[in-house]
Motif scaffolding. Sequence first.
Motif, PDB file in Angstrom:
ATOM      1  N   GLN A  73     -21.848  -6.660 100.522  1.00  0.00           N
ATOM      2  CA  GLN A  73     -21.478  -5.543 101.381  1.00  0.00           C
ATOM      3  C   GLN A  73     -20.030  -5.698 101.815  1.00  0.00           C
ATOM      4  OE1 GLN A  73     -24.002  -4.894 104.723  1.00  0.00           O
ATOM      5  NE2 GLN A  73     -25.839  -4.551 103.509  1.00  0.00           N
ATOM      6  N   LEU A  85     -24.355 -11.314 101.410  1.00  0.00           N
ATOM      7  CA  LEU A  85     -25.502 -11.372 102.318  1.00  0.00           C
ATOM      8  C   LEU A  85     -26.768 -11.662 101.529  1.00  0.00           C
ATOM      9  CD1 LEU A  85     -24.816  -8.259 104.590  1.00  0.00           C
ATOM     10  CD2 LEU A  85     -24.264 -10.643 105.088  1.00  0.00           C
ATOM     11  N   LEU A 101     -30.915 -11.011 102.077  1.00  0.00           N
ATOM     12  CA  LEU A 101     -32.050 -10.522 102.856  1.00  0.00           C
ATOM     13  C   LEU A 101     -33.263 -11.387 102.516  1.00  0.00           C
ATOM     14  CD1 LEU A 101     -30.205  -8.048 103.302  1.00  0.00           C
ATOM     15  CD2 LEU A 101     -32.269  -6.636 103.233  1.00  0.00           C
ATOM     16  N   THR A 121     -35.107 -10.852 107.655  1.00  0.00           N
ATOM     17  CA  THR A 121     -33.836 -11.137 108.320  1.00  0.00           C
ATOM     18  C   THR A 121     -32.699 -11.024 107.312  1.00  0.00           C
ATOM     19  OG1 THR A 121     -34.105 -13.496 107.875  1.00  0.00           O
ATOM     20  CG2 THR A 121     -34.854 -12.692 110.018  1.00  0.00           C
ATOM     21  N   THR A 122     -31.472 -10.881 107.843  1.00  0.00           N
ATOM     22  CA  THR A 122     -30.275 -10.843 107.001  1.00  0.00           C
ATOM     23  C   THR A 122     -29.472 -12.111 107.262  1.00  0.00           C
ATOM     24  OG1 THR A 122     -30.251  -8.449 107.279  1.00  0.00           O
ATOM     25  CG2 THR A 122     -28.303  -9.455 106.300  1.00  0.00           C
ATOM     26  N   ARG A 123     -29.066 -12.784 106.189  1.00  0.00           N
ATOM     27  CA  ARG A 123     -28.310 -14.035 106.311  1.00  0.00           C
ATOM     28  C   ARG A 123     -26.961 -13.877 105.616  1.00  0.00           C
ATOM     29  NH1 ARG A 123     -31.654 -17.572 109.406  1.00  0.00           N
ATOM     30  NH2 ARG A 123     -33.749 -16.682 109.231  1.00  0.00           N
ATOM     31  N   ARG A 124     -25.911 -14.420 106.244  1.00  0.00           N
ATOM     32  CA  ARG A 124     -24.611 -14.408 105.578  1.00  0.00           C
ATOM     33  C   ARG A 124     -24.538 -15.643 104.674  1.00  0.00           C
ATOM     34  NH1 ARG A 124     -20.808 -12.867 108.303  1.00  0.00           N
ATOM     35  NH2 ARG A 124     -21.833 -12.232 110.235  1.00  0.00           N
ATOM     36  N   GLN A 165     -28.163 -16.300 110.943  1.00  0.00           N
ATOM     37  CA  GLN A 165     -28.509 -14.925 111.290  1.00  0.00           C
ATOM     38  C   GLN A 165     -27.939 -14.686 112.682  1.00  0.00           C
ATOM     39  OE1 GLN A 165     -32.542 -14.519 112.329  1.00  0.00           O
ATOM     40  NE2 GLN A 165     -32.260 -12.510 113.205  1.00  0.00           N
ATOM     41  N   LEU A 190     -26.024  -9.039 112.247  1.00  0.00           N
ATOM     42  CA  LEU A 190     -26.854  -8.846 111.053  1.00  0.00           C
ATOM     43  C   LEU A 190     -28.228  -8.354 111.464  1.00  0.00           C
ATOM     44  CD1 LEU A 190     -25.820 -12.057 109.121  1.00  0.00           C
ATOM     45  CD2 LEU A 190     -24.871  -9.771 108.923  1.00  0.00           C
ATOM     46  N   LYS A 250     -32.337  -7.335 111.453  1.00  0.00           N
ATOM     47  CA  LYS A 250     -33.621  -8.004 111.299  1.00  0.00           C
ATOM     48  C   LYS A 250     -34.721  -7.010 111.652  1.00  0.00           C
ATOM     49  CE  LYS A 250     -33.338  -9.900 115.986  1.00  0.00           C
ATOM     50  NZ  LYS A 250     -33.254 -11.137 116.787  1.00  0.00           N
ATOM     51  N   ARG A 277     -27.028  -2.573 108.334  1.00  0.00           N
ATOM     52  CA  ARG A 277     -27.138  -3.888 108.964  1.00  0.00           C
ATOM     53  C   ARG A 277     -28.043  -3.865 110.191  1.00  0.00           C
ATOM     54  NH1 ARG A 277     -21.623  -7.442 108.838  1.00  0.00           N
ATOM     55  NH2 ARG A 277     -21.180  -7.263 106.622  1.00  0.00           N
TER      56      ARG A 277
END
Length: 1884
Positions: free
Chosen positions: A171, A176, A178, A195-198, A212, A216, A218, A268
């Motif tokens: 993105q 990222l 998911l 959850t979204t993780r970088r 997280q 970001l 979730k 996000r």
Amino acid sequence: MPAAVPPLLPLSTWWWCLASPAGQAFPYLSLDGSPLNHLLLDPRSGYLYVGAVNHLYHLSPDLQVLSSSQTGPKLDSPECLPPIVPKDCPTARVTPNTNKILLLEEGVDAVGSEVGARSLIVCGTLFQGICDKRSLGNVSEVLYQTSNPVDTQYVAANDPRVSTVGVILNQKGVGLMLVGRGYTSKGPSDIPPITTRRLSPSSSPSRQAFSQDEELGKLVVGSYSEYNNNFISAFNHSDHVYFLFSRRDMWHRKEYRTYVSRLCAGDRSFYSYVEVPLECSGGYNLAQGASPAEHQGRPALFVAMAAGQASTPTATGRSALCVYGMSELDASLQRAQELCYTEGGKGRTGHEEAYIEYEVSSKCLRLPKDSLKEYPCGGEHTPSPIASAVPLSATPSLTRETQLTAVTTATEAGHTIALLGDKKGWLHKVFLQPDTTGTLYQSVLVDQDSPVNADLLLDQSGQNVYVLTDGKVSKVAVSQCEQQPDCQSCLSVRDPYCGWCVLEGRCTRRLECSREGQANHWLWSYQPANQPCVTVQSLKPAIQSREEATQVSLTVAQLPSLSEEESLSCSFGTLPPQPAIIKGTTITCQSPLPELLPPSPPGSDHVSLRVSVMFRDVAISSSDIIFYDCRAVGRLNTTSPCMACVGSVWPCSWCVLDGLCTHANNSCPRQHTIHNSLEQLEPRGPESCPCVWALQSSPLVPMGFLSPLTLLGRNLDMFQGEEQYVCVVVVEGEELKLNATLEKDPETMTYTFTCSAHKFQYPVNQLEYSAPIYLQRGSHHIDSAPNLRLQLYDCSVGQSDCSQCRAVPSDYGCVWCGGESPGCAYHLSCTSSPGPEDACPPPHIIQIQPVSGPLEGGVLVTIHGSNLGMHYQDIQGGVTVAGVSCLPQPRGYLISTRIVCELQPSKQETEGPVIVTVGDSEPGQSLQTFTYQDPQLTGIVPDKGPVSGGTSLTIQGTRLLTGQRKDLTAYVGQQPCYIVEEVNGTHLVCRTSPSNQTAELTVRVLFGKAERSVPGQVFHYMEDPVITAASPAESFYEGGRSIKVSGRNLDVVQQPMISVRLEHMAENILVMRRRRYARLLAKNHLLVFNSTVSKMTCVTPSVTHDSKVLGVWFELDNVKVSFESVAGKTFSYYPNPELLALNRDDPDTPYRFKPGGVIAVEGKDLTRAMTRDEVVARLGDQECEVKTLDSTHLYCEPPEKQPDSLGSNQLPSLRVVMGKLNVDLGTVQYDTEGLSPVPLAAQVGLAAGAAVVVLVVLVIILMYRRKSKQALRDYKKVLVQLETLEINVGDQCRKEFTDLMTEMMDLSSDVGGPGIPLLDYKTYAERVFFPGQRGAPLSQNLDLPESRRRTVEQGLGQLNNLLNNRLFLIRFIHTLEAQQNFSQRDRGYVASLLTMALHDKLEYFTDVMKTLLGDLVQQYVAKNPKLMLRRTETVVEKMLTNWMSICLYSFLKEVAGEPLYMLYRAIKYQVDKGPVDAVTGKAKRTLNDSHLLREDIDYCSITLTVMVKSGVEVQPCPVKVLDTDTITQVKDKILDQIYKGAPFSQRPAADSLDLEWRSGQAGHLTLSDDDVTAIVQGRWKKLNTLQHYKVPDGATVALIPRSAAVVGIHQVYQTGEKTPMLEGEGEGEEGLRLWHLVKSNEEPEIPKHRKSSMRERERAKAIPEIYLTRLLSMKGTLQKFVDDVFVAILNTKRPPPIAVRFFFDFLDDMAEKHGIDDPETVHIWKTNSLPLRFWVNILKNPQFVFDVQVTDSVDAVLSVIAQTFIDSCTTSEHKVGRDSPVNKLLYAREIPRYKQLVERYYSDIHSAASGCYQEMNSTLTELSGSFGSDMNSLVALLELYKYINKYYDQIITSLEEDAAGQKMQLAYRLQQVAALVENKVTDL
């Protein structure tokens, strides 16, 4: 610094595996780390990455290991946060690391920066699921790893059983990931499902990799445990991310379903989250694997679905493949979004079609209609998360009965092929039609019984699929086109990948064929009917002479088109191709030149060649053409070449003058052609051939005589000239040529050839020899008929006597020639005059068999000799045996040499010769005498054997050898008994065959047709012997060790054997068997009840040291029992024990022994296969008593005096015997000390002193011996008494047990059906929840005025909602328990009310109970944890009791109920057999010493005839009672008998009936416990008994309603009393006390200072021990039933109840959580929660489970059994002493055994794989649905409200003090409830 590459573990690479039934071979690689978790393919390099347990692998495309890394195990605990410090984390253990995520990061293309490096993302279960990055080139090189992870970096589930999926996004230059993960009960519980993780750390220190943060998105969830999503897959499509998962449908029916959720890739904040359920018709509701792909050019989602198991997340075997179009899926998701945005979630019909899920505070709205277009990915103002209530449906493309686990798809030439993996390790290939209908066309076995992982990946070429199973990675080809060699096999496989490429001549995929787009160039395999192979439809000519070349035309169907420059050719076999001319579908070629054709095969007249249509070097199509050879036709038939030529299937002609077979079109060089029979020209056919067709003279030619030969010929006029004819006779390969003269008959055209006479002298070894003959003209062979042969014969060969000679047919001219050397000769060669034709010497008999036969005849007699007739008719009626005619048998007759005749009956015993008369000749008589005799059978030994047969039965008798051995057959009944040994005159041994039942059968023997039976004796077929135990299980090589065998019916077998099968280790090929007979021991005290021998001893055979024992078994006739099946372990042979010589240093020197000591023998392994009792040691002729035996020493005590020697040696030698091992250890010499020289005076003094001392000692000894003898006599007397007592107890036990088993067998027949009066669940729950309470809430109704009912019910409904709030319920319980006046009884009552109220939500109830128990553990850990759950002091402890009772009801019903009921009935039966005191409850038969009736009561058992009314009829029923029974006890026993098996609640009460004694027609007396006839002694009144009324045995009684008794009493009872005194009325009389058998003790307790002396107290203490025998007798009788109950409860062979496993796991987790390492503490917790809290309650109160009455006497016995159960569950050592309670003494021997049962039960549950959480929830849901309706929840809520009302202020205060409670407005909601329920004025 990157980690070093660890050494690779041993890997099995490149094994070729043959898969059936497809037979496909493929490479595979076995890897460590089972089960392998994930498989990833790098699309750029084609490299593979495998994530496994504790391992990570990097593989090449051909499955070579390029690098690997070990990722575990490591010290970790799911309850602790990393880093793990052992002292801070007591639950830390070495934990395996299961791979949860394995993804490829492509690198991020940030704005203005270069593309980042690619890496491998790896997440495991360790350290709360943290992730790291690794190099794609070397997986052991770690690119990123956090050493101190924070809570935002916990990514994957920390439990291997909980699913985790991930998908990577890019993105705006930020990478990222998911992540979707399921709920884990341990560890951080606040991680959302998605959850979204970088992927890369940012400049902010809080934004670390894999973290997280607030920026970001979730998925926010209200209840993590409720929304436990089981994620299957995550993937990108278009601009969205999709998750596929299954979970329970919380909105609708609470069933498990599969969902697809969708998010905008750039969202996000998760505003765009929407999900829709997937429906696969047929009940397939649980996704197992998925693959996004294309079908018919449109994106689709392929999902492997399985049917769930009855409202659980457990998948069954029923599976299906369902295909969902992505456009339809998106449309369904968008519709749900649109409805929730603009229509409030309502559809057109007004039904709710979209709603807000996950218990969040949002709701569907009515925004403007274009909101979805304006905000396709949602916004802050739009509702989320949205769920569709309308599922997206699909019809299964394919269904299977084995669970599908994986799916991937491939597109081949526009067609879709699905590849499916299943749980059994198979890969299925499915062709999908455009309408998604699937057809399975091939299955390949990849890995037997190993599930295929969901990661099913195609390689870069699309030609192979990588299959991951538990321990292997396999590379399986998607098709096998190249393996099909021809068009037919290519099209027959029906593989959509394959087709036949015509011009290339190979089976290929479509795109591999260069001209696949042109017609008839690529023929598809999957639909071969539309395009069959290119075939040659016709071939002209199909047959052709090899002597000429012609044009060959082939008509070919499906011929592919060619360009003008291209051409075809024809190929004949391996010859060079010929150019072809194509006209339409016809191809014309020139056949090969004759000289180029290959020769015909040997013995054949033609050759077949493959003619192929060729394109360049590729054969397009082919057929067979035949080239025939006429010359070969003539050559192959030497006797008649002309006939063969013109009769051939080929068009051949015969050139007569040339003797040549040629092609029909060729003319003969010298004319005279005979044409083939197929042609129309003349002459033609075999009939026209010149030939010799017959012999005019006789074909019989005697050897040694001139014999003229004449032949007949025809068609010989074709020959010109006067060439000489010659007759040729072929004898044994040699040709004999005889000149021939020709005579021609012009009229008949017959040719007669006369061959010159010849004397044939060829040696032959049989009577005649067949010699071919033919005619030759010059060198030309004239055809002759195939059967034209001469028969050369010699009369003297094979005819040894006159009869044989005369039997030769007369055509041969053989005669019997007499003279000095008589013999058979040709009649012309006989110089002496032959006798008349029928004159032969008389018969000569050489031997007869047999020489005896039965009087009835029927046996066959064989007579050997000579001149026994020329024909069977010659001797018919001419044979007599001992003067009795014997009937000859045609089948057995051999001319002149053998007669077989059937013996005819004789009237008496006789003997005589055999006489044979042939025709009118003199009779021949045998030298042997034949005897007619009468065999008799006298007896059999043994007279019994097993039904399996195999018994060696000896039949005794006289003259048993009558007839031949083969004439004798023996039978036992109708079963054959096979004769196994030679028969003599008095004995016959046979082996019995099996019988299908036990029987007594007559033994018969057939002598031919004569039958004899054994008189007065039968053979008993008995039950097979059964071996139940055998020990020991070891022996040494020498053998001879005694094996003690126990069993039943062992005496049925006469010669039991122990057998050993050996394998010779040196050669490894020799297998032999050793046997030894076993010896039966038949001592009386070892007999079991049916008087069959129960013990035997077997002696082990010896084996060689270099043999391997393969098996040991017992042979009991035909019954074979392996030792292992009996003993539970294999029998072992060990090397012989070694015994060392007594004097090892000098073996010839005797061993010096000092009398009074012991001899010590050293050795090695003396006890490995031997015990002390088995060893025998002998010193000379006497025994040396073995005192001690250990592994290295044997100690034996020799006699006091030196024994005599047995051998020639003067000194005795010591021999030790162990089985067959007999070892001489050397000679032994006793030491005898010589006298020392002492002066005479000293000797006299010493003698005098010694005499005085001896005298004193003698006096003391005499006194001591007198006392000792008296003590010994007393001791022996006590021993005899004790032994008698023990025998009496044993006899009593056996007798009682036999009676009890008879009674219980009658009961068992009832128990199978409705015989167990189980309570229904509602009654069961009422008795357990509210023990001893009448009018419990379960059976009440809501008692409210109608005006208030609706309001109160509304309030109670709100109270129910409040109780479903965990915070309120826990605060409510804690507040109540904090009140001082909240009693223990109140706590139990409230707990049961809560159980009722929450019974329909048992999952929630369980969750709350676990929370409260966690608080309770916290309290006790601080004090004494071992005391927890010991008593019911808190609400949660009673909740636990109720919970166990709910969960174990079905276990009680199905498993433990029957043995528990049998125990109750057995106790009741035993107690009632002896007197029971009606007042004190004491019984003579009991296990409880405090309830033991110690007094010796005289009583006897009597049988009353009870008149029972059944409908209209009155039937007598016998009932056993005791004469000492009170009238009420009698009534109870009668009711027990009449209503046997009926529930107690359904039978009349005893006090509602009267017992009437009927004597005669008019005498009726009503009996009562207490009436005017009762005996009063002082202050005591005795209850009336049958003895009191003098009721006799056999008396007739009846039970009548009490009112009826009052009316009829005046008839006979004239005592002035109108009614008998009713039971119990006398108790109120002032000053009188009732008693029955004994008067209760009313003496006050003796003060301590007046207690008796120590000895008296000991005597008083011994009183119960005197009566211990009664308790022991009762205990022994009930033992089986107690064992059955304990085993049913503690059996681990069947899975323990899920509730037990679940709760024990919970206790283990609590112990780990609080650092309790003491296993005893956890054991006590488990004991207190299950045995103490539930099972003891049930054992002591069977009325909780069954509809029965438990009397005090039965209750006393049950209390002892329950206490024994508790003692068995304790961990303390079971010590028994003088002061031990009697119940512990009773079960002293059994309690250790029960302890082992308990420990094994606990350990098996502990060691079993946990993970019953889901199963427990499913069970609780099922229980909620099954029994929730039985609970009167409104009454329970009203009762609970009473407690709320009582402690209203305290509860309100507690709720208001809680911050979370304030947010939820709990106090306010409770005030609302109060206002509704009782109009309470509140602060509302």
